[in-house]
Design an enzyme around this catalytic site. Structure first.
Site, short mmCIF file in Angstrom:
data_model
loop_
_atom_site.label_atom_id
_atom_site.label_comp_id
_atom_site.label_asym_id
_atom_site.label_seq_id
_atom_site.Cartn_x
_atom_site.Cartn_y
_atom_site.Cartn_z
N ASP A 1 -13.44 6.59 -3.85
CA ASP A 1 -12.88 6.15 -5.00
C ASP A 1 -13.43 6.96 -6.37
OD1 ASP A 1 -11.09 4.02 -3.90
OD2 ASP A 1 -12.33 2.52 -3.96
N LYS B 1 -13.29 -4.25 1.61
CA LYS B 1 -13.92 -3.09 1.25
C LYS B 1 -15.54 -3.33 1.45
CE LYS B 1 -11.11 -0.36 -1.97
NZ LYS B 1 -11.06 0.17 -3.00
N ASN C 1 -14.01 2.69 1.29
CA ASN C 1 -12.38 2.69 1.42
C ASN C 1 -12.15 3.58 2.36
OD1 ASN C 1 -13.19 4.98 0.33
ND2 ASN C 1 -11.53 5.20 -1.20
N GLY D 1 -2.98 7.27 -13.83
CA GLY D 1 -3.96 6.64 -12.64
C GLY D 1 -3.43 7.01 -11.44
N GLY E 1 -14.97 -4.50 -12.47
CA GLY E 1 -14.55 -4.87 -11.10
C GLY E 1 -14.80 -3.73 -10.14
N GLY E 2 -14.24 -3.91 -9.45
CA GLY E 2 -14.44 -2.95 -7.94
C GLY E 2 -14.22 -1.46 -8.37
N SER F 1 0.71 -0.91 0.13
CA SER F 1 -0.01 0.04 0.12
C SER F 1 1.06 1.19 0.05
CB SER F 1 -0.93 0.23 1.30
OG SER F 1 -1.46 1.46 1.34
N SER G 1 -0.42 4.14 0.75
CA SER G 1 -1.43 4.94 1.56
C SER G 1 -0.38 5.52 2.91
CB SER G 1 -2.48 4.56 2.11
OG SER G 1 -3.28 4.47 0.97
#
Ligand code: ATR
Length: 273
Positions: free
Chosen positions: A105, A69, A90, A241, A133-134, A18, A20
């Site tokens: 998101d 999630k 999220n 992205g 997808g998600g 991650s 983050s």
């Protein structure tokens, strides 16, 4: 006695990859805030216990990543409309012992386009979303909310595109029809894993794409995918992205640490490092 510094983090399984912690760590330092943001590896069957633990520990909240999630949304005491519509959370904020779930998101996706291509407008024409997808779920909802007149979804497995389209009010098209649809679309989005390092590229001809179209990819490793390279070579506007990841983090940071953070080049470099 003063209040202890706010604590937050990311809960995932695995969580080592991650970005983050680097992202929030950069902002904490930049804004001179006391507080901490840590990575927490939590096995799928331990999420409920872990979230209770975060409440007991006085955490301000956390991000939630794969595979948690959907379960995080189900476990929360309250949720935003957008999290419910997407069916996944999220970002969690803990207030007075209650867990409030959000999904940022789609916000991150739109804000990334606004920053990377300020003249882009969802209303300029139909959007073509590749993948179901998600990530696609959040993006399709966000494009419709932002005013896209129509969102077309093409996915290798057609049933997933059909289910997503039916749930959100979009239109599923066959994977083989994506090239023809790309000729009409004002916004072209890759949400598949194609183009990611180690994966085959997304092989979609853009020869007939509108000259005023914008192409964006949720893949950010590499930053310039073959899809974006092809779009740029054809003269389309492109947005990579990475910004979606950076912008989706803003609402959580503000909720936990009390400062509305900015996404800039220094942050991009810190997260890429
Ligand atoms: P996420 O939730 O992060 O979006 P996901 O649910 O695994 O991840 O979705 C990955 C997307 O990439 C899916 O749309 C998947 O298509 P399928 O639904 O047919 O699996 C798409 N994808 C992955 N590999 C692909 C490939 N080789 N060709 C076409 N699509 C691919």
């Amino acid at each position: 006695m003063s209040a202890p510094p706010p604590l937050a983090g990311v809960v995932g399984w695995p969580v080592g990859h991650s970005r983050s912690p680097a992202l929030h760590g950069h902002w904490l330092k930049l804004y001179g805030l006391s507080g901490a943001y840590v990575a927490m590896a939590v096995a799928p069957d331990a999420l409920a216990t872990a979230l209770k633990g975060l409440v007991a520990l006085g955490f301000a909240g956390c991000n939630v990543t794969l595979p948690h999630k959907e379960q995080a949304l189900a476990l929360a005491d309250a949720a935003t409309d957008r999290a419910r519509r997407i069916g996944a959370a999220n970002t969690l904020a803990i207030r007075q012992g209650r867990i409030e779930a959000d999904n940022t998101d789609g916000f991150g996706f739109i804000e990334n386009l606004r920053q990377g291509a300020p003249d882009w407008s969802a209303a300029a024409g139909p959007a073509l979303v590749l993948g179901a997808g998600g990530a696609a779920r959040a993006i399709v909802a966000a494009l419709l909310d932002a005013g896209a007149p129509e969102v077309l979804i093409a996915n290798r497995t057609p049933e997933r595109a059909e289910a997503l389209a039916a749930a959100l009010g979009a239109r599923a098209i066959p994977w083989a029809a994506a090239e023809a649809a790309a000729a009409e679309a004002a916004t072209l989005v890759n949400t598949t894993s194609l183009g990611m390092a180690g994966q085959p590229p997304l092989d979609l001809s853009l020869d007939r794409a509108r000259a005023d179209a914008l192409a964006t990819d949720i893949v950010y490793a590499p930053l310039e995918t073959a899809f974006l390279r092809r779009a740029a070579a054809r003269g389309l506007r492109t947005v990579d992205g990475l910004g979606m990841l950076l912008h989706q983090a803003r609402p959580g940071f503000e909720a936990w640490f009390g400062v509305a953070p900015e996404v800039d080049e220094a942050l991009r470099q810190a997260v890429l490092a």
